[in-house]
Write a protein that holds these residues in place. Structure first.
Motif, PDB file in Angstrom:
ATOM      1  N   ALA A 224     -94.845 -52.931  72.003  1.00 41.17           N
ATOM      2  CA  ALA A 224     -95.066 -51.693  72.764  1.00 41.17           C
ATOM      3  C   ALA A 224     -96.362 -50.960  72.382  1.00 41.17           C
ATOM      4  CB  ALA A 224     -93.865 -50.768  72.572  1.00 41.17           C
ATOM      5  N   GLU A 225     -97.008 -51.373  71.301  1.00 41.52           N
ATOM      6  CA  GLU A 225     -98.220 -50.640  70.864  1.00 41.52           C
ATOM      7  C   GLU A 225     -99.370 -50.845  71.850  1.00 41.52           C
ATOM      8  OE1 GLU A 225     -99.594 -50.877  66.650  1.00 41.52           O
ATOM      9  OE2 GLU A 225     -97.782 -52.102  66.433  1.00 41.52           O
ATOM     10  N   PRO A 226    -100.151 -49.777  72.130  1.00 38.86           N
ATOM     11  CA  PRO A 226    -101.360 -49.947  72.953  1.00 38.86           C
ATOM     12  C   PRO A 226    -102.320 -50.916  72.244  1.00 38.86           C
ATOM     13  CG  PRO A 226    -100.899 -47.617  72.569  1.00 38.86           C
ATOM     14  CD  PRO A 226     -99.954 -48.389  71.706  1.00 38.86           C
ATOM     15  N   LYS A 227    -103.011 -51.739  73.042  1.00 40.84           N
ATOM     16  CA  LYS A 227    -103.843 -52.766  72.408  1.00 40.84           C
ATOM     17  C   LYS A 227    -105.295 -52.673  72.858  1.00 40.84           C
ATOM     18  CE  LYS A 227    -100.030 -55.653  71.301  1.00 40.84           C
ATOM     19  NZ  LYS A 227     -99.024 -54.696  71.808  1.00 40.84           N
ATOM     20  N   ASP A 228    -106.162 -53.084  71.937  1.00 38.14           N
ATOM     21  CA  ASP A 228    -107.598 -53.042  72.191  1.00 38.14           C
ATOM     22  C   ASP A 228    -108.010 -54.281  72.999  1.00 38.14           C
ATOM     23  OD1 ASP A 228    -110.311 -52.366  71.928  1.00 38.14           O
ATOM     24  OD2 ASP A 228    -110.487 -53.704  70.187  1.00 38.14           O
ATOM     25  N   THR A 229    -108.767 -54.071  74.069  1.00 34.71           N
ATOM     26  CA  THR A 229    -109.163 -55.223  74.900  1.00 34.71           C
ATOM     27  C   THR A 229    -110.369 -55.947  74.298  1.00 34.71           C
ATOM     28  OG1 THR A 229    -110.451 -53.663  76.219  1.00 34.71           O
ATOM     29  CG2 THR A 229    -108.318 -54.338  77.106  1.00 34.71           C
ATOM     30  N   GLU A 230    -111.318 -55.159  73.757  1.00 35.56           N
ATOM     31  CA  GLU A 230    -112.572 -55.730  73.251  1.00 35.56           C
ATOM     32  C   GLU A 230    -112.352 -56.822  72.211  1.00 35.56           C
ATOM     33  OE1 GLU A 230    -116.025 -55.557  73.805  1.00 35.56           O
ATOM     34  OE2 GLU A 230    -115.041 -54.906  75.663  1.00 35.56           O
ATOM     35  N   SER A 231    -111.421 -56.542  71.282  1.00 32.95           N
ATOM     36  CA  SER A 231    -111.228 -57.486  70.179  1.00 32.95           C
ATOM     37  C   SER A 231    -110.165 -58.532  70.513  1.00 32.95           C
ATOM     38  CB  SER A 231    -110.819 -56.717  68.921  1.00 32.95           C
ATOM     39  OG  SER A 231    -109.610 -56.015  69.185  1.00 32.95           O
ATOM     40  N   GLN A 236    -110.481 -61.295  76.620  1.00 32.10           N
ATOM     41  CA  GLN A 236    -111.845 -61.772  76.895  1.00 32.10           C
ATOM     42  C   GLN A 236    -111.825 -63.035  77.760  1.00 32.10           C
ATOM     43  OE1 GLN A 236    -114.389 -59.904  76.436  1.00 32.10           O
ATOM     44  NE2 GLN A 236    -113.130 -58.416  75.352  1.00 32.10           N
ATOM     45  N   LEU A 237    -110.894 -63.902  77.472  1.00 30.13           N
ATOM     46  CA  LEU A 237    -110.781 -65.122  78.283  1.00 30.13           C
ATOM     47  C   LEU A 237    -110.266 -64.787  79.685  1.00 30.13           C
ATOM     48  CD1 LEU A 237    -109.331 -67.732  75.751  1.00 30.13           C
ATOM     49  CD2 LEU A 237    -111.464 -67.944  77.022  1.00 30.13           C
ATOM     50  N   TYR A 238    -109.308 -63.896  79.737  1.00 21.78           N
ATOM     51  CA  TYR A 238    -108.720 -63.495  81.019  1.00 21.78           C
ATOM     52  C   TYR A 238    -109.809 -62.995  81.966  1.00 21.78           C
ATOM     53  CZ  TYR A 238    -105.529 -61.255  84.319  1.00 21.78           C
ATOM     54  OH  TYR A 238    -104.843 -60.904  85.453  1.00 21.78           O
ATOM     55  N   ARG A 239    -110.648 -62.109  81.408  1.00 18.89           N
ATOM     56  CA  ARG A 239    -111.722 -61.488  82.178  1.00 18.89           C
ATOM     57  C   ARG A 239    -112.612 -62.548  82.845  1.00 18.89           C
ATOM     58  NH1 ARG A 239    -116.648 -59.522  80.645  1.00 18.89           N
ATOM     59  NH2 ARG A 239    -116.455 -60.623  78.687  1.00 18.89           N
ATOM     60  N   LEU A 240    -112.816 -63.645  82.153  1.00 18.77           N
ATOM     61  CA  LEU A 240    -113.724 -64.675  82.663  1.00 18.77           C
ATOM     62  C   LEU A 240    -113.119 -65.471  83.822  1.00 18.77           C
ATOM     63  CD1 LEU A 240    -115.100 -65.893  79.227  1.00 18.77           C
ATOM     64  CD2 LEU A 240    -116.313 -64.529  80.912  1.00 18.77           C
ATOM     65  N   PHE A 241    -111.812 -65.430  83.940  1.00 18.77           N
ATOM     66  CA  PHE A 241    -111.168 -66.175  85.031  1.00 18.77           C
ATOM     67  C   PHE A 241    -110.711 -65.272  86.171  1.00 18.77           C
ATOM     68  CE2 PHE A 241    -110.722 -69.318  81.682  1.00 18.77           C
ATOM     69  CZ  PHE A 241    -111.003 -70.475  82.366  1.00 18.77           C
ATOM     70  N   ALA A 242    -110.537 -63.984  85.891  1.00 20.07           N
ATOM     71  CA  ALA A 242    -109.865 -63.098  86.843  1.00 20.07           C
ATOM     72  C   ALA A 242    -110.846 -62.411  87.781  1.00 20.07           C
ATOM     73  CB  ALA A 242    -109.085 -62.048  86.066  1.00 20.07           C
ATOM     74  N   TYR A 254    -102.768 -53.325  78.826  1.00 19.01           N
ATOM     75  CA  TYR A 254    -103.108 -53.283  77.388  1.00 19.01           C
ATOM     76  C   TYR A 254    -102.949 -51.859  76.862  1.00 19.01           C
ATOM     77  CZ  TYR A 254    -104.839 -57.923  76.027  1.00 19.01           C
ATOM     78  OH  TYR A 254    -104.938 -59.239  75.658  1.00 19.01           O
ATOM     79  N   ALA A 255    -103.477 -50.885  77.640  1.00 18.75           N
ATOM     80  CA  ALA A 255    -103.426 -49.482  77.200  1.00 18.75           C
ATOM     81  C   ALA A 255    -101.973 -49.008  77.094  1.00 18.75           C
ATOM     82  CB  ALA A 255    -104.210 -48.609  78.178  1.00 18.75           C
ATOM     83  N   ALA A 256    -101.146 -49.488  78.005  1.00 20.75           N
ATOM     84  CA  ALA A 256     -99.744 -49.050  78.016  1.00 20.75           C
ATOM     85  C   ALA A 256     -98.917 -49.757  76.938  1.00 20.75           C
ATOM     86  CB  ALA A 256     -99.142 -49.331  79.398  1.00 20.75           C
ATOM     87  N   GLY A 257     -99.483 -50.820  76.383  1.00 19.03           N
ATOM     88  CA  GLY A 257     -98.726 -51.609  75.390  1.00 19.03           C
ATOM     89  C   GLY A 257     -98.162 -52.829  76.082  1.00 19.03           C
ATOM     90  N   ILE A 258     -98.782 -53.972  75.825  1.00 17.22           N
ATOM     91  CA  ILE A 258     -98.300 -55.224  76.417  1.00 17.22           C
ATOM     92  C   ILE A 258     -97.929 -56.130  75.247  1.00 17.22           C
ATOM     93  CG2 ILE A 258    -100.636 -56.247  76.495  1.00 17.22           C
ATOM     94  CD1 ILE A 258     -99.893 -57.697  79.054  1.00 17.22           C
ATOM     95  N   GLY A 259     -96.860 -56.875  75.379  1.00 12.85           N
ATOM     96  CA  GLY A 259     -96.502 -57.825  74.323  1.00 12.85           C
ATOM     97  C   GLY A 259     -97.478 -59.000  74.375  1.00 12.85           C
TER      98      GLY A 259
END
Ligand code: TYM
Length: 334
Positions: A224-231, A236-242, A254-259
């Motif tokens: 449930a913790e909010p997570k940093d996208t940059e690190s 990073q891989l997702y961004r390259l395909f999406a 990520y901001a809302a907390g994704i497992g």
């Protein structure tokens, strides 16, 4: 004339790093250039591949990959390095110009040395052969991943030295490291690389790819913790395909907390979405080696016309031209 050229070694499984770091940007770039060349660096692969059957298979895997990803062999030049003998003569001539100190500083050689590997002479002179690949075609831009930047700079240094000695004979190439060609991380967070055994193969069946994606290292944050996208490598891989919309959506998750398991599932899904149609094309192309040979051979014939003209210029500049040969070579080149 603006000329782009790039090569990939058939030294192992084609992976997501090659695809995102080199194949996609290189194909995009071709649209901006008057002349684009793509080749399979099969002789470079000999520095590390000692199994002939494997090398043979990997050459065709790579040829089918380039074509499946959208390379147009009619509008570009697509060939095997080994089909261009001029490359090897130019490599010798350039080797006589390249300072040894320059090769001593090459990262790949230094890394092999530091790792205590048994190093063959091919590993050491690798950048000279690569300089010949590039300089033979008056290349101005070399799209590569970050790890190859130094090699392109070495090619440029050698061309500059050649020109200082012999006049303005060789075009000076620049590396182009596009946005997309960041270093693609592998399963363990290091650069995705055949030599680190941390790759996601480009054509792995969906289930196998999903399994590998599930192995990507993450930190120990709770679901449930909010997570940093940059690190986050997954992000990073997702961004390259999406698509940008898909990326923005995952950013919110990520901001809302994704497992991490959900993030990995999202990544495996988006990869499959993009790669499934390409894989079907790949499999059809890969099934016909004779057809791939024909495409590569035609590309080589066209590329050799340019290669002969450059080599004639180089031979004349250094003083080894045979009388009458350069005129004949120029003729075959036109
Ligand atoms: P090779 O076969 O190791 O890699 C092919 C291309 O893929 C890029 N790449 C990556 N990009 C981003 N992230 C990664 N994890 C990643 N792994 C690989 C590489 O930067 C490269 O662009 N020496 C070259 C082949 C070569 C060549 C040339 C290239 C021979 N002659 C002339 C350009 C011009 C090589 O070993 O690439």
């Amino acid at each position: 004339m603006k000329v782009s050229l790039t090569g990939i070694k058939p030294s192992g499984t084609v992976h997501i790093g090659n695809y995102l770091g080199a194949i996609v940007p290189a194909i995009e770039l071709a649209r901006r250039f008057e002349r684009s060349l793509y080749f399979i660096a099969d002789e470079h692969a000999l520095t590390s591949v000692e199994d002939p059957a494997k090398l043979h298979a990997q050459i065709y895997d790579l040829a089918a990959t380039w074509l499946a990803c959208g390379l147009d062999p009619e509008r570009t030049f697509f060939y095997r390095q080994s089909a261009i003998p001029e490359v090897f003569e130019l490599a010798w001539i350039l080797g006589c110009v390249a300072p040894k100190g320059l090769l001593d500083r090459a990262h790949a050689y230094k890394a092999a040395l530091a790792a205590g590997e048994a190093i063959n002479v091919g590993v050491y002179t690798y950048p000279v052969l690569m300089a010949a690949d590039i300089l033979l075609f008056d290349t101005t831009v070399v799209p590569v991943g970050k790890d190859q930047k130094q090699h392109v700079e070495i090619a440029r240094d050698v061309a500059e030295k050649f020109n200082r000695l012999y006049g303005d004979v060789l075009a000076l190439p620049e590396p182009e490291i596009g946005d997309q060609s960041m270093t693609v991380p592998g399963l363990d967070g290091r650069k995705m690389s055949k030599s680190y055994d941390n790759v996601i193969p480009l054509w792995a069946p969906a289930a196998q790819r999903r399994k590998l994606v599930m192995r990507i290292k993450t930190n120990s944050q709770a679901p449930a913790e909010p997570k940093d996208t940059e690190s986050s490598e997954i992000f990073q891989l997702y961004r390259l395909f999406a698509t940008p919309q898909q990326t923005a959506q995952l950013e919110r998750r990520y901001a809302a907390g994704i497992g991490w398991a959900d993030a990995k599932t999202a990544l495996a899904d988006v990869m499959e979405e993009r790669l499934a149609p390409l894989r079907a094309r790949y499999e059809a192309l890969r099934a016909d080696e004779a057809a791939l040979d024909r495409v590569l051979e035609q590309g080589a014939q066209r590329a050799r016309a340019i290669a002969r003209a450059t080599l004639a210029r180089v031979r004349a500049a250094v003083g080894i031209a045979t009388p009458g040969a350069s005129a004949a070579q120029r003729e075959t080149a036109t």
